[in-house]
Design an enzyme around this catalytic site. Structure first.
Site, PDB file in Angstrom:
ATOM      1  N   ARG A 298       0.803  -0.980   0.109  1.00 33.62           N
ATOM      2  CA  ARG A 298       0.150   0.029   0.128  1.00 33.62           C
ATOM      3  C   ARG A 298       0.932   1.346   0.033  1.00 33.62           C
ATOM      4  O   ARG A 298       0.489   2.282  -0.913  1.00 33.62           O
ATOM      5  CB  ARG A 298      -0.954  -0.036   1.162  1.00 33.62           C
ATOM      6  CG  ARG A 298      -2.089  -0.997   0.993  1.00 33.62           C
ATOM      7  CD  ARG A 298      -3.261  -1.023   2.141  1.00 33.62           C
ATOM      8  NE  ARG A 298      -2.371  -1.512   3.462  1.00 33.62           N
ATOM      9  CZ  ARG A 298      -2.928  -1.384   4.706  1.00 33.62           C
ATOM     10  NH1 ARG A 298      -4.029  -0.749   4.875  1.00 33.62           N
ATOM     11  NH2 ARG A 298      -2.314  -2.096   5.634  1.00 33.62           N
TER      12      ARG A 298
ATOM     13  N   ASN B  23      -7.268  -2.197   2.205  1.00 33.85           N
ATOM     14  CA  ASN B  23      -7.488  -3.601   2.005  1.00 33.85           C
ATOM     15  C   ASN B  23      -9.045  -3.924   2.319  1.00 33.85           C
ATOM     16  O   ASN B  23      -9.806  -3.284   3.094  1.00 33.85           O
ATOM     17  CB  ASN B  23      -7.006  -4.131   3.494  1.00 33.85           C
ATOM     18  CG  ASN B  23      -5.435  -4.107   3.527  1.00 33.85           C
ATOM     19  OD1 ASN B  23      -4.793  -4.351   2.233  1.00 33.85           O
ATOM     20  ND2 ASN B  23      -4.566  -3.886   4.450  1.00 33.85           N
TER      21      ASN B  23
END
Length: 800
Positions: free
Chosen positions: A21, A39
């Site tokens: 990320r 997520n």
């Protein structure tokens, strides 16, 4: 104004805990994009917004510039309407929900940047034993559940200090969203105690004091990444002997840890550090690597008295690096810095996990204890691998996509830390299936769509503590994968704990699969050999497996067609009797006596090396053989190795599994080129590879005074000839060219290196293990893969 678009990208794979990320965030900033990454149960979902060119550039870099630890299994993209004013890019909160398609990363060795931080006296993490970043550190062993966020790890109880919080929030910092981020102000700490639990030192002085105690010959229990190690000075005969005595481990080799590649080079025999071995030592996993070592090297001869290989590993946690920096100063230039690092357990129990548990279970072994307060949530042993020099690329089945990690030249002996929970890609997909695993070297396996998740090494299922660990892992895997098995596949043996658990506790439909067919299904799964790829011949070669006819199999030539699935036993080694059953496994001379009793002439005139020491016991064995009392029959290759080892006088009694075979292989005179004859008898079905003839020739040679090293080499060469002929003949009969190789006997270096070459020389294509050990650690995968082949949940066709 340029046309703006918005694109939604869903990524599955190893994309949590690996800086994925933050990587997406920085990539979006580079391309000037707005949007969000978070997520979700579907995987990592990215929404990006910008011009056509910037969105396309981002999409290309997303797959081409991945962080080193990230692994994408699938990527789906679709365009959507732009959102007005969405010019900033953010990392969003994880979305709740059932199910997910992301993988937890295995634990990763300390990266060079973190080592540089630790080595810098001006850095606030100087010598800090829990230093990490998005490129390294603990993952799997500290993760309680998905999603992988700090709150779901054992770091949840360590609130970050302002400095660490600033790093965590800074997208340009390599600790941006590093979930285990910590420092000496806010993170875990270490301390040293005596066996009674009295604190002796804390923080860095504890590691310095530990180094002094180890240099003085003391034995320590050291809390590490996936559990405890028992450690001592690997150069001290006295320390190693004392550890062996306290742990009741008379001869089984110990693994050692050394500080750096320079130390590895001092240990390695000439030519042993090839490119494959160097890659294993320098990679991000840092497993125990079996390395041919110099006989005159600086290690105690008691480390591995039966073999010329030593299990060597480099430090993989900051704690290890700090310990060795202190140890090198304590030992000085005259002494070699090496520590025995063996699993912190006793009596076949699982490795110790917690501080109180270690003080209770290891106080009779360790003098001192290095403890810390970061909880280990998942106990995990060190992985053990062997480099196979000059290995060709592994054969794959038609249509198989080659995975990047399917590197040639690596053989697993134990798959655990650093590799678990990475999945094996399967050639078929279907409902979740549980492979319950074997009795010894147990693992369990759960499938999810076309992926198989094999647990770390659990151990031998012979006591309640190991069964409790098994249950822990079964619950944990179901939780982190968010799956529920629809069926279970277990072994044929009715008394295995894994069989009883499947039939009595799980409440699932249960299918039984014979041990050696499970071996072959594991190889096929690893090589992507699905139903459309056709049948194979399987050579399953190991110690013991409960056979379909009620006898003990272990040297089997099998026919496996995954399209049925169809199983058939085509051939096996000569049956042999095991006088005393389990006693014969502990005392291989009993097996040799049984085989000699079935032969005549010169072989029976051979003077056994176990006499006169075993006169009384041998007399009882003669009676057992004459009356055929307690003499179970086996076709095991492992037991054949034991018998020949006993004949040669090097394996009369064993203290650990495989010891007699290791000694037999080690004494080979590699200058010898003659092979014993090993005929294939096809006058019955199944066919019989006449390995009794090998024993007869070995006994005759020994009676004539031929050196045991020559006998061992002739035996190995004859066995290779016989196995090759058996596989080639059956492949011709059944019209296939692929031969799957599995079983613990493939850990024999001679077989694992020379048998595939001989098969290729006969125009055959050997299929070997690529991600799991050939021993019983692969059984659960074979069971689960077989369960996926049974679309209606019923068993296939067997012909034992």
């Amino acid at each position: 104004m340029k046309h703006r678009i918005r694109r939604r990208i869903t990524v599955t794979g190893q994309v949590q805990g690996v800086g994925f990320r933050p990587f997406v965030y920085r990539l979006a900033l580079e391309w000037g994009l707005g949007g969000v990454v978070r997520n979700t149960p579907e995987g990592v979902v990215i929404e990006i917004q910008g011009t056509d060119a910037t969105v396309e550039g981002f999409s290309r870099d997303l797959t081409e510039k991945l962080p080193p630890l990230a692994r994408i299994l699938s990527l789906e993209a679709s365009d959507m309407p732009p959102l007005p004013g969405d010019a900033a890019f953010v990392i969003g909160e994880s979305a709740p929900g059932a199910g997910h398609n992301v993988l937890i990363s295995p634990d990763v060795a300390t990266c060079p940047n973190c080592l540089a931080d630790m080595a810098d006296p001006a850095n606030r993490r100087h010598n800090y034993p829990f230093t990490n970043c998005t490129d390294c550190g603990p993952r799997y062993t500290i993760t309680r559940s998905i999603p992988y966020d700090r709150a779901t790890t054992s770091m949840a109880c360590f609130p970050m200090c302002p400095d660490c919080a600033a790093e965590y929030a800074d997208p340009l910092d390599r600790r941006f969203h590093a979930q285990p981020n910590a420092c000496p102000v806010c993170g875990p700490k270490v301390w040293l105690t005596d066996a009674a639990g009295t604190t002796l030192a804390e923080h860095d002085p504890a590691l310095a004091a530990l180094a002094r105690e180890l240099a003085a010959g003391r034995i320590a229990a050291v809390k590490g990444l996936g559990g405890f190690h028992l450690a001592c000075d690997a150069g001290s005969d006295a320390a190693v002997a004392e550890l062996r005595q306290r742990k009741n481990r008379p001869a089984k080799p110990f693994a050692v840890m050394v500080p750096d590649m320079a130390a590895v080079e001092r240990l390695a025999a000439p030519g042993a550090l090839d490119a494959q071995a160097q890659a294993l030592f320098s990679g991000s996993v840092r497993p125990i690597v079996l390395l041919a070592t110099r006989p005159d090297g600086p290690l105690s001869a008691l480390i591995g008295p039966d073999t010329r290989e030593t299990g060597v590993m480099l430090p993989y946690t900051p704690l290890h690096h700090v310990l060795f920096s202190h140890l090198s100063r304590e030992l000085g230039p005259e002494r070699f810095p090496a520590l025995v690092m063996t699993s912190g357990n006793a009596g076949g129990d699982p490795i110790c996990l917690g501080n109180r548990e270690a003080l209770r279970r290891l106080s009779g072994i360790a003098d001192i204890f290095l403890l810390h307060n970061r909880d280990i949530l998942v106990r995990t042993d060190d992985s053990v691998v062997r480099p196979i020099p000059d290995a060709p690329p592994p054969a794959a089945s038609p249509g198989r996509r080659e995975d990047a990690e399917a590197a040639p030249g690596v053989q697993f002996l134990r798959r655990a830390r650093g590799y678990v929970p990475s999945p094996v890609r399967l050639p078929v997909t279907g409902p979740c299936v549980l492979g319950t695993g074997p009795h010894l070297k147990c693992t369990l396996c759960l499938t999810k769509a076309d992926q198989a998740f094999v647990s770390q090494h659990i151990g031998d299922m012979e006591n309640l503590s190991t069964l409790a660990f098994y249950r822990e892992m079964l619950a944990h895997f179901q939780d982190i994968l968010q799956v529920a098995p629809a069926r279970a596949v277990c072994d044929l043996h009715p008394d295995y704990l894994t069989t009883r658990l499947a039939e009595e506790e799980l409440g699932l439909p249960v299918i039984r699969l014979q041990h050696h067919f499970a071996h072959i299904h594991a190889v096929l799964a690893e090589c992507g050999h699905g139903p459309e790829a056709g049948p194979v011949i399987g050579l399953a070669l190991d110690g013991t497996g409960y056979g379909g006819d009620g006898t003990l199999w272990g040297g089997e030539c099998l026919y496996v067609d995954p399209a049925g699935p169809v199983h058939e036993r085509l051939g096996h080694l000569s049956p042999m009797r095991l006088p005393g059953g389990e006693a014969a496994i502990r005392q291989p001379w009993r097996i040799a006596m049984g085989m000699l009793s079935d032969m005549g002439g010169e072989a029976r005139a051979f003077t056994p090396p176990w006499l006169p020491a075993q006169d009384r016991a041998a007399a009882l064995v003669v009676q057992m053989l004459e009356k055929n009392l307690n003499c179970p029959v086996s076709t095991s290759l492992g037991r054949l190795f034991d018998a020949v080892s006993a004949l040669c006088g090097v394996g009369l009694q064993v203290d650990y599994e495989g010891q007699a075979a290791i000694r037999l292989e080690t004494i080979q005179d590699m200058a010898e080129t003659a092979a014993y004859a090993c005929p294939l008898r096809r006058d019955s079905a199944p066919a019989v590879l006449d390995t009794l003839a090998l024993v007869d020739q070995a006994a005759r040679d020994l009676a004539r005074g031929v050196p045991p090293g020559v006998v061992s080499r002739r035996f190995h060469l004859g066995l290779l000839d016989g196995l090759t002929e058996l596989a080639a003949t059956m492949a011709d009969v059944r019209g296939t060219r692929r031969v799957a190789l599995s079983g613990g006997c493939l850990l024999n270096r001679t077989l694992s290196r020379e048998l595939p070459d001989r098969l290729r020389g006969r125009g055959l294509f050997p299929l070997s293990h690529r991600f799991l050990p050939p021993g019983d650690g692969c059984i659960s995968l074979g069971q689960a893969a077989y369960g996926l082949l049974l679309r209606d949940g019923t068993s296939g066709t067997d012909n034992p």
